[in-house]
Structure formats: C-alpha cells, structure tokens
Write a protein that holds these residues in place. Structure first.
Motif, PDB file in Angstrom:
ATOM      1  N   MET A 108      39.154  34.351  42.953  1.00  0.00           N
ATOM      2  CA  MET A 108      38.045  34.282  43.905  1.00  0.00           C
ATOM      3  C   MET A 108      37.497  32.858  43.970  1.00  0.00           C
ATOM      4  N   GLU A 109      37.329  32.241  42.814  1.00  0.00           N
ATOM      5  CA  GLU A 109      36.849  30.850  42.770  1.00  0.00           C
ATOM      6  C   GLU A 109      37.813  29.925  43.498  1.00  0.00           C
ATOM      7  N   GLU A 110      39.085  30.110  43.238  1.00  0.00           N
ATOM      8  CA  GLU A 110      40.101  29.269  43.865  1.00  0.00           C
ATOM      9  C   GLU A 110      40.082  29.428  45.389  1.00  0.00           C
ATOM     10  N   ALA A 111      39.734  30.618  45.848  1.00  0.00           N
ATOM     11  CA  ALA A 111      39.652  30.876  47.288  1.00  0.00           C
ATOM     12  C   ALA A 111      38.317  30.427  47.872  1.00  0.00           C
ATOM     13  N   GLY A 112      37.440  29.867  47.026  1.00  0.00           N
ATOM     14  CA  GLY A 112      36.163  29.361  47.513  1.00  0.00           C
ATOM     15  C   GLY A 112      35.012  30.340  47.404  1.00  0.00           C
ATOM     16  N   ASP A 113      35.236  31.496  46.816  1.00  0.00           N
ATOM     17  CA  ASP A 113      34.181  32.500  46.688  1.00  0.00           C
ATOM     18  C   ASP A 113      33.542  32.402  45.300  1.00  0.00           C
ATOM     19  N   THR A 114      32.806  31.328  45.068  1.00  0.00           N
ATOM     20  CA  THR A 114      32.179  31.101  43.767  1.00  0.00           C
ATOM     21  C   THR A 114      31.143  32.174  43.454  1.00  0.00           C
ATOM     22  N   LEU A 115      30.339  32.540  44.436  1.00  0.00           N
ATOM     23  CA  LEU A 115      29.326  33.572  44.213  1.00  0.00           C
ATOM     24  C   LEU A 115      29.979  34.903  43.852  1.00  0.00           C
ATOM     25  N   GLY A 116      31.052  35.257  44.529  1.00  0.00           N
ATOM     26  CA  GLY A 116      31.774  36.496  44.222  1.00  0.00           C
ATOM     27  C   GLY A 116      32.330  36.484  42.808  1.00  0.00           C
ATOM     28  N   ALA A 117      32.861  35.334  42.383  1.00  0.00           N
ATOM     29  CA  ALA A 117      33.414  35.211  41.034  1.00  0.00           C
ATOM     30  C   ALA A 117      32.315  35.363  39.984  1.00  0.00           C
ATOM     31  N   VAL A 118      31.170  34.719  40.220  1.00  0.00           N
ATOM     32  CA  VAL A 118      30.042  34.821  39.286  1.00  0.00           C
ATOM     33  C   VAL A 118      29.558  36.272  39.217  1.00  0.00           C
ATOM     34  N   THR A 119      29.468  36.909  40.369  1.00  0.00           N
ATOM     35  CA  THR A 119      29.015  38.305  40.428  1.00  0.00           C
ATOM     36  C   THR A 119      29.971  39.221  39.674  1.00  0.00           C
ATOM     37  N   LEU A 120      31.273  39.020  39.867  1.00  0.00           N
ATOM     38  CA  LEU A 120      32.264  39.850  39.179  1.00  0.00           C
ATOM     39  C   LEU A 120      32.168  39.675  37.665  1.00  0.00           C
ATOM     40  N   ARG A 121      32.063  38.438  37.206  1.00  0.00           N
ATOM     41  CA  ARG A 121      31.949  38.201  35.760  1.00  0.00           C
ATOM     42  C   ARG A 121      30.678  38.828  35.195  1.00  0.00           C
ATOM     43  N   GLU A 122      29.596  38.734  35.950  1.00  0.00           N
ATOM     44  CA  GLU A 122      28.331  39.329  35.504  1.00  0.00           C
ATOM     45  C   GLU A 122      28.426  40.852  35.469  1.00  0.00           C
ATOM     46  N   ALA A 123      29.069  41.416  36.480  1.00  0.00           N
ATOM     47  CA  ALA A 123      29.243  42.875  36.529  1.00  0.00           C
ATOM     48  C   ALA A 123      30.058  43.357  35.330  1.00  0.00           C
ATOM     49  N   TRP A 124      31.088  42.612  34.937  1.00  0.00           N
ATOM     50  CA  TRP A 124      31.931  43.006  33.813  1.00  0.00           C
ATOM     51  C   TRP A 124      31.120  43.142  32.524  1.00  0.00           C
ATOM     52  N   VAL A 125      30.098  42.306  32.353  1.00  0.00           N
ATOM     53  CA  VAL A 125      29.320  42.365  31.111  1.00  0.00           C
ATOM     54  C   VAL A 125      28.007  43.124  31.229  1.00  0.00           C
ATOM     55  N   LYS A 126      27.579  43.463  32.454  1.00  0.00           N
ATOM     56  CA  LYS A 126      26.262  44.092  32.601  1.00  0.00           C
ATOM     57  C   LYS A 126      26.245  45.408  33.379  1.00  0.00           C
ATOM     58  N   ALA A 127      27.087  45.546  34.379  1.00  0.00           N
ATOM     59  CA  ALA A 127      26.976  46.681  35.309  1.00  0.00           C
ATOM     60  C   ALA A 127      27.593  47.952  34.731  1.00  0.00           C
ATOM     61  N   SER A 128      27.145  49.085  35.242  1.00  0.00           N
ATOM     62  CA  SER A 128      27.797  50.340  34.887  1.00  0.00           C
ATOM     63  C   SER A 128      29.135  50.416  35.627  1.00  0.00           C
ATOM     64  N   PHE A 129      30.001  51.294  35.161  1.00  0.00           N
ATOM     65  CA  PHE A 129      31.328  51.454  35.747  1.00  0.00           C
ATOM     66  C   PHE A 129      31.336  52.733  36.581  1.00  0.00           C
ATOM     67  N   VAL A 130      31.629  52.596  37.852  1.00  0.00           N
ATOM     68  CA  VAL A 130      31.645  53.722  38.789  1.00  0.00           C
ATOM     69  C   VAL A 130      33.101  54.116  39.019  1.00  0.00           C
ATOM     70  N   ARG A 131      33.425  55.381  38.758  1.00  0.00           N
ATOM     71  CA  ARG A 131      34.817  55.845  38.829  1.00  0.00           C
ATOM     72  C   ARG A 131      35.447  55.566  40.197  1.00  0.00           C
ATOM     73  N   ALA A 132      34.679  55.691  41.276  1.00  0.00           N
ATOM     74  CA  ALA A 132      35.220  55.546  42.627  1.00  0.00           C
ATOM     75  C   ALA A 132      35.202  54.107  43.146  1.00  0.00           C
ATOM     76  N   SER A 133      34.834  53.138  42.294  1.00  0.00           N
ATOM     77  CA  SER A 133      34.703  51.761  42.788  1.00  0.00           C
ATOM     78  C   SER A 133      36.067  51.089  42.966  1.00  0.00           C
ATOM     79  N   PRO A 134      36.143  50.137  43.896  1.00  0.00           N
ATOM     80  CA  PRO A 134      37.385  49.388  44.095  1.00  0.00           C
ATOM     81  C   PRO A 134      37.808  48.598  42.848  1.00  0.00           C
ATOM     82  N   LEU A 135      36.856  48.084  42.079  1.00  0.00           N
ATOM     83  CA  LEU A 135      37.205  47.345  40.862  1.00  0.00           C
ATOM     84  C   LEU A 135      37.927  48.254  39.871  1.00  0.00           C
TER      85      LEU A 135
END
Length: 162
Positions: A108-135
């Motif tokens: 994502m960072e390489e594609a220019g989506d720095t905010l998306g990359a930061v959000t994904l990394r933050e979600a990995w350490v903080k967010a709950s895991f939703v069974r139906a999510s794309p991730l």
C-alpha cells in the motif's frame, strides 16, 4: 506445491511430540493435557507416523481444537484483537499472519497509500477481527485456510479469556 492439505492428528509424550513437530511448517498445538501432548500437522502430502507418537481420530482432534463433529459451536462474527492473536499463536500461524499484514501494508505504501498502510498496521495491533471482513478473507487465502479452519480459529479465539 498443492493447495490441498491433509490434517495429521497426533498425540504422545511431550518429548516425542516435540521431536515429531520439529521442522513442520503448519502446526496446530501442541496442547498438553495430563502429561500427553496433542497436535495437528497440516501438510500437502501424507506423512509417516513419527516414532513415539500415535494417531488420534477426527473426533478427538476436533474437540481438542475447538469444534465438535456435527455439532460445532456457532462461529462468532467478531473477536477481540487479543483473542485473535492468541488463537493465531496457538495455531502456529501468528508469524505468517503478521508477515502477510506487513507485506500488504508495504505494498500500500509503495502504491502511495500511506494512510491506508498506517491504518492497516494500527488495525492489526488494535482492532477487533470481524469474520466477514476483507482482511480476514485475504489472510485466510495467504495462510491457505479452508472456511472450516477459519471458522475453527474464530471459535478457538472466542474461547480465549483472561
């Protein structure tokens, strides 16, 4: 390498199980109960039974890994981050899942989506895991988990408490 895996459910003394699991890539367990170690090895081909361990039936294997044959607990739609990470660690999948998340964030960072990359990394350490999510769907694909195995992971995660 094949995309189809065979589950090899083994049990035996902890030392024999440790030797049997050495070098295996996809391991669920071991779980030690009353001095007996139980584990499942997922492999793309049949494996010989290692010295000192025995093969267990599918009913016992599924009970030990969080689901009953024919009467599985409902799959929770969401689990906490702690529960998900703990279940991944117990299944021997945490490092591969973390690496997959980091690889996706780096892309994502390489594609220019720095905010998306930061959000994904933050979600990995903080967010709950939703069974139906794309991730979760992406992680299941990378980890080569079947729908049943993913459901079992969510069931196992829901059972984690402190």
């Amino acid at each position: 390498m094949s995309d189809t895996f065979i589950d090899h459910a083994w049990y035996g003394p902890p030392a024999a199980m440790a030797a049997a699991l050495a070098g295996q890539a996809n391991v669920i367990g071991p779980l030690v109960l009353d001095g007996v170690a139980y584990a499942t090895v997922r492999a793309p081909e049949p494996l010989p039974l290692p010295p000192g361990v025995l093969s267990m039936g599918p009913q016992l294997s599924r009970v030990l890994h969080g689901s009953w044959m024919g009467d599985a607990a409902p799959v929770p739609p969401e689990v906490t981050n702690f529960q998900a990470h703990t279940a991944l660690r117990h299944a021997g999948l945490f490092d591969a899942a973390a690496a997959a998340v980091e690889a996706k964030a780096a892309a994502m960072e390489e594609a220019g989506d720095t905010l998306g990359a930061v959000t994904l990394r933050e979600a990995w350490v903080k967010a709950s895991f939703v069974r139906a999510s794309p991730l979760i769907a992406d992680l299941a694909t990378v980890l080569k988990l079947t729908e049943q195995q993913l459901d079992d992971l969510f069931r196992a995660a829901a059972a984690v408490s402190v």
